[in-house]
Scaffold this motif. Sequence first.
Motif, PDB file in Angstrom:
ATOM      1  N   LEU A 156      39.898  39.338  33.022  1.00  0.00           N
ATOM      2  CA  LEU A 156      39.089  40.532  33.223  1.00  0.00           C
ATOM      3  C   LEU A 156      39.626  41.738  32.474  1.00  0.00           C
ATOM      4  N   ASN A 263      31.287  40.536  36.799  1.00  0.00           N
ATOM      5  CA  ASN A 263      31.026  39.311  37.541  1.00  0.00           C
ATOM      6  C   ASN A 263      29.832  39.503  38.466  1.00  0.00           C
ATOM      7  N   THR A 446      29.864  32.086  40.784  1.00  0.00           N
ATOM      8  CA  THR A 446      30.161  33.330  40.081  1.00  0.00           C
ATOM      9  C   THR A 446      29.655  33.209  38.660  1.00  0.00           C
ATOM     10  N   SER A 448      30.402  35.118  35.184  1.00  0.00           N
ATOM     11  CA  SER A 448      31.291  36.080  34.528  1.00  0.00           C
ATOM     12  C   SER A 448      30.806  36.341  33.118  1.00  0.00           C
TER      13      SER A 448
END
Length: 534
Positions: A156, A263, A446, A448
């Motif tokens: 991230l 996300n 999720t 991303s």
Amino acid sequence: MFANIVGAVSSWESLLGRDRVITDIEGLSQYTRDTGGGKRSITAVLRPLSVQEVVAIVGIADQNNITLYPISQGKNWGYGSANPVRDGCAIVDLSSMRGISGYDPELGIVSVEPGVTQGQLAQYLKEQGDRYLTPTTGAGPNASILGNAVERGYGLVPIADHFLSVLNMEVVLANGSIYRSAIHAKGCDEVDRIFKWGIGPYIDGIFTQSNLGIVTKVTIALTARPEHIEMFFVELKEYDDIHNAVLIVREVLQELAGITGINIMSDLRLQAMMSQYPFDAIAKSSQGMIPFLKESAKKQGFSAWTCVGSLYGTKNMITAAKNELQRMVRERGYRVTFVSKKKVVFVRSLLSLFPSSILVAWKNRINGLRMGFDILEGRPNEGPLAICYRHLRDGVVKDKDLDPAKDGCGLFWYAPLVPMKPEIVRSYVEFVEKTCEKHGIEPLITLSSLSERCFDSTVPILFDPGDPQQEERAKVCLEALLEGGQKMGVYPYRVGIDMMKTLVDPTQPFWATQEALKKMFDPKGILSPGRYSV
């Protein structure tokens, strides 16, 4: 074959010493533990300390026709852990090669060997003045920096694409030579360490997700520690809001610089990150598993979808970005919430005044935010690993040095690339939920952002490895996701050791080219047989 192994082990012991050559059953078993039943038979474990020892190990393997499988830290949980793709390999454990060198505080570069972990690099950079961020991932402080980069992993913090940050490589080839760039060969080391593409054909990339060499060092670009970091959240209450979630993410990434990634997390994924699987409650419920979990998540205050992102920069830059972000989100009919580290610390201190049994859910959320901020600041922690323990009856069995394979967790990862188009994402989500529900698996989704065009979706397939039926359901579910996802046009960016053989089709030009390269680089096939190859 047995004589070859005996001879090779004898030579390796002469080279490394008996303490760095493991052949006993108990010692070997430490390397074959896995979260997904991918246990392989291995002949030995070799623990070199230098690139010269790696060269000698490869030479002995070549002389004795023994196959090798290098690992950095062996923390490849959910994809095979430390296991080779095929039986019969000797593992080359590079975790003792922990050199950190060539740190340049002016240009923000550093060279690391395979054994350097996120935690070690973070400590090193802290000691050097804490000017740069460690490229963190959810694998925690004990995972290899180099290993994640050559697997083409991501995180991230800027630079999110970890192979993109790799500026040069040192690779031991099957013939015992050491590959370095053409610029390095001309003695221009400083230029070699700041320019990724070098001169002539770009070759470094073929040593990622491959079996063409053993990567023993990389130089990586670091991101300077910014003046300020803030997290932001956009909560979307309804399941159908996934369409707008995708539009918000795409628009924000296209228009706002300084946002590394966003996300989109489902209610069930957020719930799973903060609590144990409610075995008894589900068993007593008349609802199905997914309806029960969704209702439970709603009662706990989780929205159907939550967009989570971060802003890096000066305070003035972030103030301007926040204004633009608020405008874009408001135009879609939603609200954005900004959170600073200072706010999280303040709220956490207030909650600590209450007894441990009070406001547990809120305490878990604030603690999760605190650990999330640490990761955004380049300070790795084990918070994200907790989800691997969700289906263990005893939960997370310790508070540090978590090792899902060693601790008996059941986990496969499904990680497909999904175009950032609302209609495709909606179809993908529906497909994952239906497939997981059919096999009794939680659909923990999720998405991303890898760019303003592409998501990588991570779906942890969790199960109790002590229950053979659960493990079999999990395997069948993974296979169904891979097969069905391909049919709908989404495909993983990486797969586990049991799935690699399903990728390869020698009739396709891509795999034919890979096979030709393998025959040229490694004609005897001694390095990592079957790893993304025929």
